[in-house]
Design an enzyme around this catalytic site. Sequence first.
Site, PDB file in Angstrom:
ATOM      1  N   SER A   1       0.829  -1.195   0.000  1.00  0.00           N
ATOM      2  CA  SER A   1       0.000   0.000   0.000  1.00  0.00           C
ATOM      3  C   SER A   1       0.871   1.255   0.000  1.00  0.00           C
ATOM      4  O   SER A   1       1.696   1.442  -0.885  1.00  0.00           O
ATOM      5  CB  SER A   1      -0.967  -0.047   1.200  1.00  0.00           C
ATOM      6  OG  SER A   1      -1.980   0.920   1.104  1.00  0.00           O
TER       7      SER A   1
ATOM      8  N   ASP B   1      -9.656  -3.818  -5.745  1.00  0.00           N
ATOM      9  CA  ASP B   1      -8.985  -2.986  -4.744  1.00  0.00           C
ATOM     10  C   ASP B   1      -9.521  -1.554  -4.856  1.00  0.00           C
ATOM     11  O   ASP B   1      -9.326  -0.882  -5.871  1.00  0.00           O
ATOM     12  CB  ASP B   1      -7.473  -3.003  -4.995  1.00  0.00           C
ATOM     13  CG  ASP B   1      -6.683  -2.328  -3.891  1.00  0.00           C
ATOM     14  OD1 ASP B   1      -7.267  -1.532  -3.124  1.00  0.00           O
ATOM     15  OD2 ASP B   1      -5.464  -2.590  -3.788  1.00  0.00           O
TER      16      ASP B   1
ATOM     17  N   HIS C   1      -6.927  -6.053  -0.540  1.00  0.00           N
ATOM     18  CA  HIS C   1      -5.876  -5.055  -0.303  1.00  0.00           C
ATOM     19  C   HIS C   1      -5.175  -5.313   1.030  1.00  0.00           C
ATOM     20  O   HIS C   1      -3.946  -5.314   1.101  1.00  0.00           O
ATOM     21  CB  HIS C   1      -6.499  -3.648  -0.310  1.00  0.00           C
ATOM     22  CG  HIS C   1      -5.503  -2.542  -0.155  1.00  0.00           C
ATOM     23  ND1 HIS C   1      -4.887  -1.940  -1.229  1.00  0.00           N
ATOM     24  CD2 HIS C   1      -5.017  -1.921   0.954  1.00  0.00           C
ATOM     25  CE1 HIS C   1      -4.055  -0.999  -0.793  1.00  0.00           C
ATOM     26  NE2 HIS C   1      -4.121  -0.964   0.521  1.00  0.00           N
TER      27      HIS C   1
END
Length: 279
Positions: A91, A225, A254
């Site tokens: 991320s 996502d 995610h």
Amino acid sequence: LPCVLTGNPGIVGYYKTFMQALYQTLDQKYPVWAVSHAGHCVPPDCMEMMEDTDLMEIEDVFGLNGQIEHKLAFLRHHVPRHMKLVLIGHSIGCHIILEMMKRDPELQVLKSVLLFPTIERMAQSPQGKLMTPVLCRLRYATYLPVFLLSFLPESIKVSMVRMVLRGLQSLDESTLPASINLFSVDCIANAMYMGSQEMVQVLDRDNSTIKQNLDKLIFYYGANDHWCPVQYYEDIKKDFPEGNIQLCDKGIRHAFVLDAGREVASMIADWIQVDLDDS
């Protein structure tokens, strides 16, 4: 040296199963390190949140830029300069990795694995549109409830986390202790403050850094996502057709650490094994 750079909240405990599985899959030849984000974990009782003098030298250490400098400082102080690195970002950790490679081109990076990479247009993503008002304008309203919840016994906190995550069929139990950090006002405030900066600072994809390091980068996008939608995958794939840019076909979320850490670790081991052995 494989080194994990976390998402937000940046709590290494969430990655425990993932890191253990990666270490085992690599035949226990390579230690797997990770760095939490500054201020996202409750420090031991004998320490203050800002006791580390290295942190105090970094301006706005809990902001996005400060977190990038925090990771560079960690490598400078704890990893020999000649050490070959495999950086694994998740991320916002992917944005941090690209910035690290840009700011310190002398880093000995063998490969950088960018998992569910939030490296562009965060506020424009479906989840970004939802969270930007919360993170940028409404985050202060969460502090009092979190402060009151912090007085609850640990067992009740764990039960509350279980209730929130009850929809996951195969929840990784090791993520429960990590979630207890989010009952700390300091930790949640630092995580949300960093998140607010992500929304306004992570705008255009850094194509220059990607182009300069394309042979070292592996991108892995999610098929569902809401932080980096499939359109972002298609855009970067079009701009860098020769890059190693993959779209998940396994239904991994995610927040993969919650229930798919072992599966992702197995994939990464396959991707980096040859590079590690050749180094």
